[in-house]
Design a protein around this motif. Sequence first.
Motif, mmCIF file in Angstrom:
data_model
loop_
_atom_site.group_PDB
_atom_site.id
_atom_site.type_symbol
_atom_site.label_atom_id
_atom_site.label_comp_id
_atom_site.label_asym_id
_atom_site.label_seq_id
_atom_site.Cartn_x
_atom_site.Cartn_y
_atom_site.Cartn_z
ATOM 1 N N GLY A 86 53.431 74.392 38.841
ATOM 2 C CA GLY A 86 53.423 73.352 37.815
ATOM 3 C C GLY A 86 54.777 72.702 37.626
ATOM 4 O O GLY A 86 54.881 71.485 37.454
ATOM 5 N N ALA A 87 55.844 73.502 37.674
ATOM 6 C CA ALA A 87 57.194 72.955 37.522
ATOM 7 C C ALA A 87 57.550 72.064 38.706
ATOM 8 O O ALA A 87 58.235 71.048 38.537
ATOM 9 C CB ALA A 87 58.213 74.082 37.385
ATOM 10 N N SER A 88 57.095 72.443 39.902
ATOM 11 C CA SER A 88 57.356 71.615 41.086
ATOM 12 C C SER A 88 56.685 70.257 40.957
ATOM 13 O O SER A 88 57.258 69.226 41.325
ATOM 14 C CB SER A 88 56.866 72.329 42.350
ATOM 15 N N ILE A 89 55.478 70.246 40.426
ATOM 16 C CA ILE A 89 54.770 68.976 40.193
ATOM 17 C C ILE A 89 55.473 68.179 39.102
ATOM 18 O O ILE A 89 55.692 66.968 39.219
ATOM 19 C CB ILE A 89 53.302 69.244 39.803
ATOM 20 N N SER A 90 55.842 68.868 38.026
ATOM 21 C CA SER A 90 56.467 68.197 36.887
ATOM 22 C C SER A 90 57.824 67.606 37.247
ATOM 23 O O SER A 90 58.213 66.563 36.718
ATOM 24 C CB SER A 90 56.617 69.187 35.732
ATOM 25 N N ASN A 91 58.554 68.264 38.146
ATOM 26 C CA ASN A 91 59.859 67.743 38.563
ATOM 27 C C ASN A 91 59.740 66.374 39.220
ATOM 28 O O ASN A 91 60.664 65.550 39.133
ATOM 29 C CB ASN A 91 60.533 68.715 39.539
ATOM 30 N N TYR A 121 65.341 78.208 28.425
ATOM 31 C CA TYR A 121 64.814 79.556 28.196
ATOM 32 C C TYR A 121 64.165 79.654 26.810
ATOM 33 O O TYR A 121 63.068 80.200 26.651
ATOM 34 C CB TYR A 121 65.950 80.571 28.325
ATOM 35 N N ILE A 122 64.842 79.114 25.798
ATOM 36 C CA ILE A 122 64.291 79.148 24.440
ATOM 37 C C ILE A 122 63.022 78.305 24.349
ATOM 38 O O ILE A 122 62.025 78.716 23.746
ATOM 39 C CB ILE A 122 65.335 78.654 23.423
ATOM 40 N N LEU A 123 63.056 77.123 24.976
ATOM 41 C CA LEU A 123 61.885 76.258 24.960
ATOM 42 C C LEU A 123 60.684 76.929 25.610
ATOM 43 O O LEU A 123 59.562 76.847 25.113
ATOM 44 C CB LEU A 123 62.202 74.938 25.679
ATOM 45 N N ALA A 124 60.924 77.588 26.734
ATOM 46 C CA ALA A 124 59.828 78.251 27.443
ATOM 47 C C ALA A 124 59.203 79.354 26.598
ATOM 48 O O ALA A 124 57.971 79.476 26.523
ATOM 49 C CB ALA A 124 60.344 78.822 28.761
ATOM 50 N N HIS A 125 60.033 80.143 25.941
ATOM 51 C CA HIS A 125 59.500 81.254 25.158
ATOM 52 C C HIS A 125 58.798 80.775 23.890
ATOM 53 O O HIS A 125 57.777 81.345 23.504
ATOM 54 C CB HIS A 125 60.628 82.231 24.815
ATOM 55 N N LEU A 130 53.874 75.536 30.198
ATOM 56 C CA LEU A 130 55.144 76.204 30.469
ATOM 57 C C LEU A 130 56.011 75.392 31.416
ATOM 58 O O LEU A 130 57.223 75.311 31.254
ATOM 59 C CB LEU A 130 54.887 77.599 31.044
ATOM 60 N N SER A 131 55.380 74.769 32.406
ATOM 61 C CA SER A 131 56.159 73.968 33.366
ATOM 62 C C SER A 131 56.790 72.755 32.694
ATOM 63 O O SER A 131 57.906 72.355 33.024
ATOM 64 C CB SER A 131 55.265 73.524 34.524
ATOM 65 N N ILE A 132 56.088 72.151 31.744
ATOM 66 C CA ILE A 132 56.658 71.013 31.018
ATOM 67 C C ILE A 132 57.851 71.469 30.183
ATOM 68 O O ILE A 132 58.896 70.814 30.136
ATOM 69 C CB ILE A 132 55.592 70.358 30.117
ATOM 70 N N ALA A 133 57.700 72.624 29.524
ATOM 71 C CA ALA A 133 58.787 73.129 28.675
ATOM 72 C C ALA A 133 60.025 73.476 29.492
ATOM 73 O O ALA A 133 61.147 73.128 29.118
ATOM 74 C CB ALA A 133 58.314 74.352 27.896
ATOM 75 N N THR A 134 59.825 74.165 30.622
ATOM 76 C CA THR A 134 60.980 74.617 31.404
ATOM 77 C C THR A 134 61.623 73.495 32.208
ATOM 78 O O THR A 134 62.759 73.649 32.671
ATOM 79 C CB THR A 134 60.570 75.749 32.366
ATOM 80 N N THR A 135 60.922 72.382 32.395
ATOM 81 C CA THR A 135 61.508 71.263 33.151
ATOM 82 C C THR A 135 62.008 70.141 32.241
ATOM 83 O O THR A 135 62.344 69.062 32.732
ATOM 84 C CB THR A 135 60.493 70.679 34.157
ATOM 85 N N LEU A 136 62.072 70.386 30.954
ATOM 86 C CA LEU A 136 62.639 69.366 30.064
ATOM 87 C C LEU A 136 64.088 69.027 30.416
ATOM 88 O O LEU A 136 64.488 67.861 30.350
ATOM 89 C CB LEU A 136 62.534 69.825 28.605
ATOM 90 N N PRO A 137 64.929 70.010 30.823
ATOM 91 C CA PRO A 137 66.279 69.633 31.246
ATOM 92 C C PRO A 137 66.261 68.669 32.430
ATOM 93 O O PRO A 137 67.042 67.708 32.469
ATOM 94 C CB PRO A 137 66.906 70.979 31.641
ATOM 95 N N GLU A 138 65.374 68.922 33.399
ATOM 96 C CA GLU A 138 65.286 68.038 34.561
ATOM 97 C C GLU A 138 64.847 66.630 34.159
ATOM 98 O O GLU A 138 65.322 65.633 34.709
ATOM 99 C CB GLU A 138 64.297 68.615 35.583
ATOM 100 N N LYS A 139 63.943 66.556 33.184
ATOM 101 C CA LYS A 139 63.474 65.240 32.735
ATOM 102 C C LYS A 139 64.611 64.456 32.074
ATOM 103 O O LYS A 139 64.779 63.254 32.325
ATOM 104 C CB LYS A 139 62.301 65.409 31.773
ATOM 105 N N LEU A 140 65.388 65.123 31.232
ATOM 106 C CA LEU A 140 66.495 64.430 30.571
ATOM 107 C C LEU A 140 67.597 64.069 31.564
ATOM 108 O O LEU A 140 68.187 62.990 31.482
ATOM 109 C CB LEU A 140 67.059 65.308 29.452
#
Length: 350
Positions: free
Chosen positions: A79-84, A216-220, A241-251
Amino acid sequence: MPQDTSIPYDISVFVSTLFLLEFATDKFISHTAKLASLINVSELLIGLVTAGAEWEELAVVVSSLGQGRSSLALGNVIGASISNILGAFSLGLLCSGDLEFDRGSRIYSLLTLVLTTLIIPVVYYSSRVSCIVCGSILIGGFVIYFVSIGVAVVKGVLISPEDSDSDSDDGDGDDDGDTERTALLNNPSPGPPRHAITHHALQLVFGIAALALSAYILAHSAASITTQLHISDISFGVVVLSIATTLPEKLISVVSGYRGRGQILVANCAGSNIFLLSLCCGIVLISTRGELDKGTVTIGELAVLWLSTLAFTVTVWFGGTGAKVIGVVMVLGYVAFIVLEYAVIHRVDL
């Protein structure tokens, strides 16, 4: 009473962490560009070993495996790979003007496509032997990839493609410029350049640490919220979870696209997916040996991953001039994927 306040508390943590995320992103982009300029190294290479190093994703994967939730770990990787790509790279395109991607960006986008193509059949047709063998190869390949880029950055062996092009065009004039830069970096006196390099390097490390902490905080917090809603591990990992953990990449993508930093934009996406599909996926394959606790990803999700990676590669190679249009198409595709995940694909996992 604790259950009554659990969701509001987690939502408050989630929202508050977004401010830390915004601060870390701005610091990362600014100091990456300045440091790359000072040490005469491509922004692409700096981005690959910084924004492209998904340590927060690795922490989530290891934590999920430690809790016996291997399906959640694999779902998060895919999911994170797709979201990236559809969620982060697309936003960078939308916030940019006409971007031009250099030769290094094209090479790493193609490497991402090749790796994705090789990973998909291994994940879908997994067996005990194939998981152990392929997982070991993936982890070993990642170590070689990461160390080689790190050495190139430290030694300044690989210079930016723009400098290479200007060398061939301008001849002796740029040789003088290279001599000046070399002398500047090797100057033993405690002058401003050496101080500036140290300053921006430390600020960059601080920005990366803040990015990792916020993700890490966002994911948890997202995991805590969604667990109470009884969503399956695969669907939760692939989407929420993938959206939460890839928020840094989005910004990072938004800021780098807005500032016209095409190399950082590509490094953010390609480096992240190489990290996820080599190191993180390799760890999942070796740990599970093909036996996931609550099912594996579907062929539909893997197809979306491959098609989005193909679109990313084609965009970097040929589509810089139509960045905004491509960004719109990718965002709409991501929205459609999320809808289908819960309306169609997710129902298979129930």
